[in-house]
Design an enzyme around this catalytic site. Structure first.
Site, PDB file in Angstrom:
ATOM      1  N   GLY A   1       2.870  -3.478   5.814  1.00  0.00           N
ATOM      2  CA  GLY A   1       3.421  -4.192   4.659  1.00  0.00           C
ATOM      3  C   GLY A   1       2.327  -4.675   3.729  1.00  0.00           C
ATOM      4  CE1 TYR A   2      -1.957  -4.546   5.493  1.00  0.00           C
ATOM      5  CE2 TYR A   2      -3.633  -3.177   4.463  1.00  0.00           C
ATOM      6  CZ  TYR A   2      -3.231  -3.987   5.499  1.00  0.00           C
ATOM      7  OH  TYR A   2      -4.099  -4.237   6.527  1.00  0.00           O
ATOM      8  CB  SER A   3       2.400  -1.192  -1.429  1.00  0.00           C
ATOM      9  OG  SER A   3       1.349  -0.339  -1.051  1.00  0.00           O
TER      10      SER A   3
ATOM     11  CB  SER B   1       5.961   4.491   5.669  1.00  0.00           C
ATOM     12  OG  SER B   1       5.650   4.953   4.390  1.00  0.00           O
TER      13      SER B   1
ATOM     14  CD  GLU C   1      -7.580   4.211   4.744  1.00  0.00           C
ATOM     15  OE1 GLU C   1      -8.366   4.404   3.798  1.00  0.00           O
ATOM     16  OE2 GLU C   1      -6.550   3.531   4.652  1.00  0.00           O
TER      17      GLU C   1
ATOM     18  CG  ASN D   1      -6.322  12.161  -4.957  1.00  0.00           C
ATOM     19  OD1 ASN D   1      -6.169  11.490  -3.927  1.00  0.00           O
ATOM     20  ND2 ASN D   1      -6.238  13.482  -4.972  1.00  0.00           N
ATOM     21  CD  GLU D   2      -4.982   9.644 -10.474  1.00  0.00           C
ATOM     22  OE1 GLU D   2      -4.563   9.127  -9.418  1.00  0.00           O
ATOM     23  OE2 GLU D   2      -4.518  10.707 -10.935  1.00  0.00           O
TER      24      GLU D   2
HETATM   25  C1  LIG Z   1       6.118   7.785   0.404  1.00  0.00           C
HETATM   26  C2  LIG Z   1       5.219   6.598   0.306  1.00  0.00           C
HETATM   27  C3  LIG Z   1       4.878   5.909   1.452  1.00  0.00           C
HETATM   28  C4  LIG Z   1       4.077   4.772   1.384  1.00  0.00           C
HETATM   29  N1  LIG Z   1       3.847   4.061   2.529  1.00  0.00           N
HETATM   30  C5  LIG Z   1       3.261   2.829   2.439  1.00  0.00           C
HETATM   31  C6  LIG Z   1       3.214   1.940   3.556  1.00  0.00           C
HETATM   32  O1  LIG Z   1       3.697   2.276   4.647  1.00  0.00           O
HETATM   33  N2  LIG Z   1       2.670   0.723   3.397  1.00  0.00           N
HETATM   34  C7  LIG Z   1       2.131   0.311   2.223  1.00  0.00           C
HETATM   35  O2  LIG Z   1       1.626  -0.811   2.150  1.00  0.00           O
HETATM   36  N3  LIG Z   1       2.152   1.118   1.137  1.00  0.00           N
HETATM   37  C8  LIG Z   1       2.713   2.363   1.206  1.00  0.00           C
HETATM   38  N4  LIG Z   1       2.789   3.183   0.095  1.00  0.00           N
HETATM   39  C9  LIG Z   1       2.313   2.683  -1.208  1.00  0.00           C
HETATM   40  C10 LIG Z   1       1.122   3.424  -1.758  1.00  0.00           C
HETATM   41  O3  LIG Z   1      -0.034   3.044  -1.094  1.00  0.00           O
HETATM   42  C11 LIG Z   1       1.082   3.144  -3.271  1.00  0.00           C
HETATM   43  O4  LIG Z   1       2.098   3.923  -3.841  1.00  0.00           O
HETATM   44  C12 LIG Z   1      -0.231   3.455  -3.895  1.00  0.00           C
HETATM   45  O5  LIG Z   1      -1.177   2.510  -3.531  1.00  0.00           O
HETATM   46  C13 LIG Z   1      -0.159   3.516  -5.423  1.00  0.00           C
HETATM   47  O6  LIG Z   1       0.393   2.363  -5.953  1.00  0.00           O
HETATM   48  P1  LIG Z   1       1.595   2.420  -6.981  1.00  0.00           P
HETATM   49  O7  LIG Z   1       2.624   3.297  -6.425  1.00  0.00           O
HETATM   50  O8  LIG Z   1       1.985   1.042  -7.316  1.00  0.00           O
HETATM   51  O9  LIG Z   1       1.006   3.141  -8.256  1.00  0.00           O
HETATM   52  P2  LIG Z   1       0.174   2.460  -9.428  1.00  0.00           P
HETATM   53  O10 LIG Z   1      -0.880   1.608  -8.857  1.00  0.00           O
HETATM   54  O11 LIG Z   1       1.110   1.876 -10.398  1.00  0.00           O
HETATM   55  O12 LIG Z   1      -0.522   3.733 -10.061  1.00  0.00           O
HETATM   56  C14 LIG Z   1       0.136   4.640 -10.924  1.00  0.00           C
HETATM   57  C15 LIG Z   1      -0.867   5.670 -11.386  1.00  0.00           C
HETATM   58  O13 LIG Z   1      -1.924   5.038 -12.111  1.00  0.00           O
HETATM   59  C16 LIG Z   1      -3.181   5.346 -11.544  1.00  0.00           C
HETATM   60  N5  LIG Z   1      -4.093   4.215 -11.653  1.00  0.00           N
HETATM   61  C17 LIG Z   1      -3.867   2.941 -11.274  1.00  0.00           C
HETATM   62  N6  LIG Z   1      -4.935   2.177 -11.536  1.00  0.00           N
HETATM   63  C18 LIG Z   1      -5.860   3.001 -12.092  1.00  0.00           C
HETATM   64  C19 LIG Z   1      -7.197   2.812 -12.556  1.00  0.00           C
HETATM   65  N7  LIG Z   1      -7.786   1.628 -12.513  1.00  0.00           N
HETATM   66  N8  LIG Z   1      -7.848   3.882 -13.052  1.00  0.00           N
HETATM   67  C20 LIG Z   1      -7.260   5.097 -13.096  1.00  0.00           C
HETATM   68  N9  LIG Z   1      -6.012   5.337 -12.650  1.00  0.00           N
HETATM   69  C21 LIG Z   1      -5.325   4.294 -12.161  1.00  0.00           C
HETATM   70  C22 LIG Z   1      -2.875   5.682 -10.098  1.00  0.00           C
HETATM   71  O14 LIG Z   1      -3.878   6.491  -9.559  1.00  0.00           O
HETATM   72  C23 LIG Z   1      -1.546   6.398 -10.238  1.00  0.00           C
HETATM   73  O15 LIG Z   1      -1.755   7.732 -10.611  1.00  0.00           O
HETATM   74  C24 LIG Z   1       3.559   4.355   0.144  1.00  0.00           C
HETATM   75  C25 LIG Z   1       3.882   5.067  -1.009  1.00  0.00           C
HETATM   76  C26 LIG Z   1       4.709   6.165  -0.955  1.00  0.00           C
HETATM   77  C27 LIG Z   1       5.073   6.853  -2.225  1.00  0.00           C
END
Ligand SMILES: Cc1cc2nc3c(=O)[nH]c(=O)nc-3n(C[C@H](O)[C@H](O)[C@H](O)COP(=O)(O)OP(=O)(O)OC[C@H]3O[C@@H](n4cnc5c(N)ncnc54)[C@H](O)[C@@H]3O)c2cc1C
Lengths: 392, 381
Positions: free
Chosen positions: A127-129, A161, A244, A378-379
């Site tokens: 439970g991070y995001s 997840s 990781e 990846n960004e």
């Molecule tokens: C199927 C799935 C399972 C997951 N499971 C877990 C889980 O079990 N536990 C958990 O804690 N999290 C989980 N996550 C969350 C995941 O780690 C986040 O989706 C991820 O960290 C990206 O955050 P966001 O979705 O809010 O995208 P955002 O942070 O909003 O990013 C959107 C886009 O902007 C880009 N971006 C953001 N900041 C910058 C920057 N400074 N410079 C350039 N580009 C940038 C990103 O790379 C991305 O392309 C899961 C996500 C998915 C989709």
């Protein structure tokens, strides 16, 4: 420098090869090969099987219940599993929270949590995001307020997840709203059956229920749910970065499966002139993927060797994450392309069974999209490399 | 040179856009897709009422006798909203082929198409044919007063919701020959026809067919026996170009969503759009849309060229629009982050639709090879 295995390692390899050949359930293979995940119950059964052999935690030291493998053995273990189309172990307990617990946890926490992870009795979710804290994870706003002998946790987690399967969750919450962004964050280990937790399923593009939203509404947990010290949660996460390396390494060794699957699909896909593999352009593209995977796999071997001797691999783990996810996407896309119209049947209609060999390559291709988003998009990985390694 | 729409075409564009807004809200689309029935009969009826289903029906058959530009205008609007209706199979391919059918069944089916009372699907692929239209093993043997059809078809777009199939089959020559191919009209309820429907990732319902001694009358033959191949190629080229316009609409829509997301989503105390890496990506997506639009125009305006030239340009356009559209679809998901991967948002559905458009009638790789072959020997094609 030396690539050869010594006689002990060769014997270990033969043992693993036999084990995986004999024990990998055939019904897993079509999914595993495309990079799709298994059902939770299947993961648990697999974990229990490995545990019965003493290999429940291949990357952990023996003192905490690990297999105590050398890095070479760990590498052999993962690559033999890959070769047999055996599953990966589900990583959130084993690779993400377990090592934090054995590094920073109390004796009581170690005794309570570690054996159940290795035995496959506990399933942990992460439970991070949060809706407002994705790439900017330090922006978490879930609050944990101390009230007598309890912490009261409130907030919303996103993308958790397998929260619908897990019996435990490790989560980041803010204990000090006054402190600097990272400094006010603490790490908690909580039980999923605590009152106040609501789970809403989120179906993803591959039409699978992997992930969820989790609402925490005055969730009262004992003080012993805190891991380590208040306000240090962010720092503990750094251990994660090291761990990781192992997770991406294991994923990368799995690319061989997707490559084999794509090659086999090419050999079976009929064309007016023979099969797709007879087309030199197809053979050429497969060769390109294979040599890129070879470069990556060697990066992994170097990283694993360095991890064992305590050396810093710099940004290589981030580099591997970027290249692995990109290559996985390209290979599964190519695999789907090779199938032509045979990739069209995706869902059954009415009472008829789904036509063809199953939707797995197409699902694997869709699932692969998330690998460049989760675990640090990846960004963000590129930002990290530019800043920390290249000094830009 | 003139790339402007006529006033009538602008009206068509505007009413198609309004149709999308009124009847294709994403929430409604999702509910419809979840029903798993392929498309919405009520929308199909509305489209009939607007005359759109008769667009490519010749005037002599009571239709509008529209042009490829009209089709492009409609398809672009449909692409924006992820249209589910079987428009390309029923209203682009079928009227083009049916023009060669004998008068009775031709008029009856054209009327039914225009009224929204019949869905027609082309069974253009066979096991092992990949995307080669003339690799046909299905046989049509003459009998007294008709033909008996036997063979397997591995893909028919919208075949799971079709009332009629157009089935290419051999009346002569060997499996890979250009000659000897005839086109037959087969009702979905014909004895000996089994239809195996399945849903694709973009929620269209396609089908595989098995024809096991299907008997049809002489009037089921479309055109003369053995002359089906060039007609099939022409109809499929028209279908390809219609789907390119659909892709274009989808690309523009998903780019707009992504830009909106970049402007509104905040991370690190800034909108995502403030990060230069993402700005550059958005620019590359915009360039991709421009390339795709240019190629779609080029192909649309080349549909009446002689076959070799038409085929070469359509192949190039299909290859390039596929490439640019998949780039756009994948980056749209990436820039949305996690929500882009969710089934609850439209973005991922656009990527799925674009993936299925790439597959349709030969993917980018296939079309590039076709382009290369036609470029080397334009006269021989
Ligand atoms: C199927 C799935 C399972 C997951 N499971 C877990 C889980 O079990 N536990 C958990 O804690 N999290 C989980 N996550 C969350 C995941 O780690 C986040 O989706 C991820 O960290 C990206 O955050 P966001 O979705 O809010 O995208 P955002 O942070 O909003 O990013 C959107 C886009 O902007 C880009 N971006 C953001 N900041 C910058 C920057 N400074 N410079 C350039 N580009 C940038 C990103 O790379 C991305 O392309 C899961 C996500 C998915 C989709």
């Amino acid at each position: 420098m030396n690539l050869d295995l010594d006689p002990t390692d060769r014997a270990f390899r033969d043992q693993m090869r036999t084990f995986f050949a004999e024990h990998t359930p055939p019904e897993f293979k079509a999914r595993i090969r495309t990079g799709m995940r298994l059902e939770p119950a299947e993961y648990t059964a697999w974990q229990k099987l490995l545990h019965s052999r003493g290999w429940g935690a291949p990357s952990w030291p023996k003192e905490h219940g690990g297999a105590g493998f050398t890095p070479t053995q760990h590498y052999i273990f993962e690559s033999e599993a890959s070769r047999a189309d055996a599953p990966m172990q589900y990583h959130q307990g084993l690779e993400l929270i377990g090592p934090i617990v054995f590094t920073f946890g109390s004796e009581a926490q170690k005794a309570k949590y570690l054996p159940a992870i290795v035995a496959g009795d506990d399933w942990w979710c992460q439970g991070y995001s949060e809706p407002g804290a994705g790439s900017d994870l330090a922006a978490v706003s879930t609050r944990a307020v101390r009230d007598g002998d309890r912490y009261v946790i409130s907030g919303q987690k996103a993308w958790t997840s397998y929260a619908h399967v897990a019996n435990r969750m490790f989560l980041l919450a803010r204990t000090d709203p006054q402190a600097r962004k990272q400094a006010g964050i603490s790490l908690f280990l909580i039980d999923m059956d605590t009152p106040g937790i609501t789970i809403r399923p989120v179906i993803t593009m591959d039409e699978v229920h992997h992930t969820n939203e989790v609402f925490l509404d005055d969730v009262r947990v004992p003080l012993t749910a805190l891991l380590g010290e208040e306000g240090k949660g962010w720092g503990y996460g750094k251990v994660l970065l090291d761990r990781e390396r192992g997770v991406t390494a294991a994923f990368t060794l799995r690319l061989a499966q997707q490559l084999r699957g794509a090659r086999q699909a090419a050999a079976q896909a009929l064309t007016p002139g023979g099969t797709m593999l007879d087309d030199p352009r197809v053979a050429d593209r497969l060769a390109q993927f294979e040599l890129e995977a070879m470069a990556l796999e060697t990066m992994v071997m170097r990283t694993m060797a360095e991890a064992a001797s305590g050396q810093d691999s710099g940004p290589r783990a981030s580099m591997i994450k970027i290249r692995w996810s990109e290559l996985l996407q390209q290979v599964t896309e190519f695999w789907t392309e090779l199938l032509g119209y045979d990739a069209a049947p995706f869902g059954a209609v009415g009472n008829q069974p789904l036509a063809g060999e199953g939707p797995w390559p197409a699902k694997g291709m869709l699932y692969a999209r998330v690998t460049s988003i989760y675990g640090g998009a990846n960004e963000i990985q590129r930002n990290i490399i530019a800043r920390r390694a290249l000094g830009l | 040179m003139d790339f402007d729409l006529s006033d009538e075409q602008k009206l068509l564009r505007d009413s198609a856009a309004r149709f999308g807004e009124d009847h294709y809200a994403f929430s409604a689309w999702r509910a419809r897709a979840a029903e798993g029935r392929g498309f919405d009969r009520a929308n199909w009826g509305r489209m009939a009422g607007l005359g759109w289903l008769a667009l490519n029906v010749p005037e002599a058959d009571g239709g509008l006798g529209g042009s490829p530009i009209d089709t492009m205008v409609l398809m672009e609007a449909f692409g924006r909203v992820l249209m589910l209706e079987p428009y390309v199979s029923t209203c682009v391919i079928a009227p083009l082929l049916l023009r060669h059918a004998v008068a009775g069944p031709r008029r009856a089916l054209m009327d039914a198409i225009a009224a929204g009372a019949a869905v027609v699907s082309l069974a253009d692929a066979e096991p092992g044919s990949r995307f080669d239209l003339q690799h046909i093993a299905t046989r049509a043997a003459p009998t007294d007063g008709g033909f008996v059809l036997s063979g397997d078809k591995s893909h028919a777009l919208d075949g799971g919701v079709a009332d009629w199939f157009i089935v290419p089959a051999r009346t002569a020559a060997g499996v890979a020959d250009a000659g000897g191919i005839s086109l037959f009209l087969v009702p979905a309820d014909a004895a000996g026809l089994s239809i195996h429907a399945s849903r694709a990732m973009d929620h269209r319902i396609n089908a595989r067919l098995r024809l096991d001694g299907v008997r049809v009358g002489a009037e089921a033959l479309i055109g003369d026996a053995g002359d089906g191949a060039p007609r099939l190629r022409q109809a499929v080229d028209h279908a390809i170009v219609a789907r390119l316009a659909e892709a274009l609409g989808a690309m523009d829509a998903v780019c707009e969503m992504t830009l909106q997301h970049l402007r509104t989503r905040q991370q690190f105390g800034q909108p995502l759009g403030a990060f230069q890496a993402l700005q550059h990506r958005a620019v590359d997506m915009a360039i991709a849309c421009e390339e795709a639009r240019s190629m779609t125009y080029l192909a649309t305006l080349s549909l009446d060229k002689p076959e070799a030239e038409r085929g070469r340009i359509v192949a190039a356009a299909k290859a390039r629009v596929s490439q640019t559209s998949l780039y756009v679809g994948r980056q749209a998901v990436q820039l949305h982050g996690g929500v882009g991967f969710s089934e609850e948002l439209a973005v991922g559905h656009y990527l799925k639709r674009l993936t299925m458009i790439d597959m349709a009638f030969g993917n980018a790789d296939h079309q590039r090879a076709r382009f290369a072959a036609l470029s080397q020997a334009p006269a021989a094609a």
